[in-house]
Write a protein that holds these residues in place. Structure first.
Motif, PDB file in Angstrom:
ATOM      1  N   GLY A 110       0.835  -1.483  -0.199  1.00 18.52           N
ATOM      2  CA  GLY A 110       0.083   0.125  -0.082  1.00 18.52           C
ATOM      3  C   GLY A 110       0.760   1.123  -0.127  1.00 18.52           C
ATOM      4  O   GLY A 110       0.674   2.330  -0.666  1.00 18.52           O
ATOM      5  N   PHE A 111       1.897   1.228   0.698  1.00 16.78           N
ATOM      6  CA  PHE A 111       2.878   2.376   0.722  1.00 16.78           C
ATOM      7  C   PHE A 111       3.576   2.654  -0.592  1.00 16.78           C
ATOM      8  O   PHE A 111       3.482   3.818  -0.895  1.00 16.78           O
ATOM      9  CB  PHE A 111       3.897   2.260   2.034  1.00 16.78           C
ATOM     10  CG  PHE A 111       5.040   3.244   1.640  1.00 16.78           C
ATOM     11  CD1 PHE A 111       4.803   4.708   1.869  1.00 16.78           C
ATOM     12  CD2 PHE A 111       6.199   2.772   1.306  1.00 16.78           C
ATOM     13  CE1 PHE A 111       6.069   5.459   1.728  1.00 16.78           C
ATOM     14  CE2 PHE A 111       7.275   3.899   1.075  1.00 16.78           C
ATOM     15  CZ  PHE A 111       6.973   4.914   1.357  1.00 16.78           C
ATOM     16  N   ALA A 128       0.675   7.689   2.075  1.00 16.17           N
ATOM     17  CA  ALA A 128       1.769   6.909   2.340  1.00 16.17           C
ATOM     18  C   ALA A 128       2.066   6.914   4.023  1.00 16.17           C
ATOM     19  O   ALA A 128       2.430   6.008   4.795  1.00 16.17           O
ATOM     20  CB  ALA A 128       2.823   7.888   2.034  1.00 16.17           C
ATOM     21  N   LEU A 129       1.588   7.896   4.733  1.00 21.13           N
ATOM     22  CA  LEU A 129       1.525   8.077   6.030  1.00 21.13           C
ATOM     23  C   LEU A 129       0.646   6.730   6.696  1.00 21.13           C
ATOM     24  O   LEU A 129       0.940   6.254   7.836  1.00 21.13           O
ATOM     25  CB  LEU A 129       1.289   9.571   6.797  1.00 21.13           C
ATOM     26  CG  LEU A 129       2.378  10.652   6.206  1.00 21.13           C
ATOM     27  CD1 LEU A 129       1.656  11.814   6.740  1.00 21.13           C
ATOM     28  CD2 LEU A 129       3.650  10.114   6.958  1.00 21.13           C
ATOM     29  N   SER A 130      -0.448   6.798   6.279  1.00 27.90           N
ATOM     30  CA  SER A 130      -1.316   5.884   6.740  1.00 27.90           C
ATOM     31  C   SER A 130      -0.810   4.331   6.627  1.00 27.90           C
ATOM     32  O   SER A 130      -1.096   3.646   7.588  1.00 27.90           O
ATOM     33  CB  SER A 130      -2.952   5.995   6.037  1.00 27.90           C
ATOM     34  OG  SER A 130      -3.305   7.453   6.303  1.00 27.90           O
ATOM     35  N   MET A 131      -0.470   4.209   5.516  1.00 25.97           N
ATOM     36  CA  MET A 131       0.270   2.723   5.348  1.00 25.97           C
ATOM     37  C   MET A 131       1.280   2.497   6.086  1.00 25.97           C
ATOM     38  O   MET A 131       1.558   1.398   6.481  1.00 25.97           O
ATOM     39  CB  MET A 131       0.426   2.746   3.795  1.00 25.97           C
ATOM     40  CG  MET A 131      -0.574   2.365   2.836  1.00 25.97           C
ATOM     41  SD  MET A 131      -1.848   1.092   3.057  1.00 25.97           S
ATOM     42  CE  MET A 131      -3.090   1.921   3.941  1.00 25.97           C
ATOM     43  N   LEU A 146      14.396  -2.618 -10.609  1.00 25.24           N
ATOM     44  CA  LEU A 146      12.811  -2.535 -10.896  1.00 25.24           C
ATOM     45  C   LEU A 146      12.334  -0.851 -10.714  1.00 25.24           C
ATOM     46  O   LEU A 146      11.380  -0.850 -10.925  1.00 25.24           O
ATOM     47  CB  LEU A 146      12.080  -3.314  -9.735  1.00 25.24           C
ATOM     48  CG  LEU A 146      12.510  -4.672  -9.877  1.00 25.24           C
ATOM     49  CD1 LEU A 146      11.775  -5.731  -8.858  1.00 25.24           C
ATOM     50  CD2 LEU A 146      12.037  -5.231 -11.193  1.00 25.24           C
ATOM     51  N   GLY A 147      13.263   0.066 -10.113  1.00 24.89           N
ATOM     52  CA  GLY A 147      12.616   1.225  -9.644  1.00 24.89           C
ATOM     53  C   GLY A 147      12.316   1.357  -8.451  1.00 24.89           C
ATOM     54  O   GLY A 147      11.845   0.292  -7.689  1.00 24.89           O
ATOM     55  N   PRO A 148      12.293   2.423  -7.746  1.00 29.84           N
ATOM     56  CA  PRO A 148      11.813   2.433  -6.296  1.00 29.84           C
ATOM     57  C   PRO A 148      10.432   1.831  -6.039  1.00 29.84           C
ATOM     58  O   PRO A 148      10.362   1.130  -4.768  1.00 29.84           O
ATOM     59  CB  PRO A 148      11.963   4.010  -5.838  1.00 29.84           C
ATOM     60  CG  PRO A 148      12.674   4.577  -6.981  1.00 29.84           C
ATOM     61  CD  PRO A 148      12.560   3.781  -8.074  1.00 29.84           C
ATOM     62  N   VAL A 149       9.531   2.384  -6.671  1.00 32.57           N
ATOM     63  CA  VAL A 149       8.084   1.714  -6.659  1.00 32.57           C
ATOM     64  C   VAL A 149       8.041   0.231  -6.829  1.00 32.57           C
ATOM     65  O   VAL A 149       7.384  -0.486  -5.820  1.00 32.57           O
ATOM     66  CB  VAL A 149       7.045   2.552  -7.544  1.00 32.57           C
ATOM     67  CG1 VAL A 149       5.826   1.748  -7.301  1.00 32.57           C
ATOM     68  CG2 VAL A 149       7.126   3.779  -7.471  1.00 32.57           C
TER      69      VAL A 149
END
Length: 448
Positions: free
Chosen positions: A308-309, A337-340, A397-400
């Motif tokens: 999710g983040f 982002a903060l919630s995840m 893969l890239g950061p995501v």
């Protein structure tokens, strides 16, 4: 367990808790700024792309892991051989010295990647000795019946420090680049004073004159001979190693969410917010039943929250109205982002609480320093090698992609470990699972 005294009624535990809190605030503030400086220097001074700079974060994690891998047996032996307060004090003073050097070099604009890697390694040396010594102190200053609650309260100190440290570190750094490190120096010195005030914690088998290498090997052999301990320790190792989203937070803060060092502090603090809330709940309502299954489920939630983040910048705008979110002074993506990350921290706290209680209560006191060092190596390996894995994965893969891949991997590891180590899901309570083996090992340790 209900008749056991509350840990905070014990003066030594209050001092222990305070020392742990101050040290965590100091070290977490340092870690946030070291990561930010490494990534920012790679992007600006060296002209690296986000993928290349993310790879440098992986190397930073490797530099912290190498001393942990090499010195963990020595640290466990030291915690079981020497007065445990002194070991913790010396390690914290090393970390304070590291923070002082970082402050001076930051003021002089003398930092580069090789220097940051070297000082990160020195920080790893301090951490490898702090962990076993502090973990071995707690069971000696509270009764056994109070230990699960003491572990929860100790986790509150850790998580509260992990909230305050990164958030304050990012804010202070934005005002004065070197000030975060100077604050860390002061807090680490105060932590040493607090530890020194605790009554002496002498290892139970200091008359044992066997060779130190033999004692170190016995600690590793004991851990690997007990399937229950091995399963609990390695579950965290592999799950967090794959799901190490926090390693790439500087990338998200600078180039994906665009929130700067202040936002990085908030992102680093978010997991600790969730973890602190769970720790507070566990301190008042400790788990009693089906603890093994709850630990496994917590790791699954950890993996889902990581995914999710990783996709927060994609889902934020789809779920929220930017105009409404703007009133809160935060973007939709940042809110997701903060919630995840908070959910990730909450799940990790539940897993850590169960695993920490089971490991401590299933280990004889004479072995606690060495077993704690093995457990600490697994935790550090999951963090530092997780940073290395995340850096390598981000380069490919890239950061995501790296974050999403890691979260899925953590879920897969949980399923495999539930099958390989059925002892974990069969653990109903915190009662020791191998009492006979503990007794035999403890008797062996007292032979001079």
């Amino acid at each position: 367990m209900s008749d056991a005294p509350h840990p905070f009624t014990i003066p030594d535990f209050r001092l222990y808790w305070l020392a742990r809190f101050m040290a965590v605030v100091a070290t977490m503030g340092m870690v946030v700024i070291i990561g930010w400086q490494a990534y920012d220097i790679a992007r600006t001074d060296y002209g690296m792309s986000p993928k290349e700079a993310a790879f440098q974060l992986g190397l930073l994690g490797l530099c912290q892991f190498i001393p942990l891998a090499l010195l963990t047996p020595v640290a466990g032996w030291a915690a079981d051989r020497f007065e445990r307060r002194k070991v913790a004090i010396c390690a914290n003073l090393i970390d304070a010295s590291t923070a002082g050097v970082l402050a001076l070099l930051t003021m002089a604009d003398g930092l580069n990647l090789p220097i940051l890697f070297l000082l990160a390694a020195l920080h790893g040396v301090a951490r490898v000795f702090v962990g076993p010594a502090m973990s071995a102190i707690a069971p000696n200053i509270v009764p056994a019946g109070s230990l699960p609650r003491a572990i929860a309260l100790s986790s509150i100190a850790w998580q509260a420090g992990s909230v305050v440290g990164p958030a304050a570190g990012g804010l202070i750094y934005a005002q004065s680049a070197s000030a975060t490190y100077w604050v860390s120096v002061c807090l680490l010195v105060l932590a040493c004073i607090s530890i020194a005030t605790i009554r002496p914690v002498v290892p139970p088998h200091q008359g044992d004159r066997r060779h130190p290498l033999r004692l170190m090997v016995e600690g590793v052999k004991y851990t690997f001979s007990e399937r229950f301990l091995l399963g609990a320790i390695t579950l965290d190792l592999f799950a967090v190693l794959l799901g190490g989203a926090t390693a790439l937070l500087p990338v998200y803060a600078r180039d994906i969410l665009h929130v700067g060092p202040e936002g990085l502090g908030q992102l680093r603090a978010a997991p600790a917010v969730g973890a602190a809330l769970v720790a507070i709940w566990l301190a008042f309502r400790p788990l009693k039943h089906n603890v093994g299954v709850k630990m496994l489920l917590a790791v699954v939630v950890f993996g889902l929250a990581t995914i999710g983040f990783g996709t927060s910048h994609l889902t934020g705008d789809a779920l929220f109205d930017n105009a409404d979110i703007a009133l809160l002074g935060i973007t939709a993506s940042m809110l997701i982002a903060l919630s995840m990350l908070s959910l990730l921290g909450a799940a990790d706290m539940l897993s850590v609480y169960v695993r920490g209680s089971l490991v401590q209560l299933n280990t004889p006191d004479a072995m606690r320093g060495r077993v704690s060092s093995v457990s600490g190596l697994a935790i550090s390996a999951s963090n530092e090698l997780g940073e290395l894995q995340s850096g390598f994965a981000a380069a490919l893969l890239g950061p995501v992609g790296a974050v999403v891949f890691g979260g899925a991997g953590a879920i897969m590891v949980t399923g495999i470990w539930a099958w390989l180590f059925p002892e974990l899901k069969n653990a109903r309570t915190f009662e020791p699972q191998f009492r006979a083996t503990q007794t035999r090992i403890a008797e062996k340790e007292t032979v001079t």
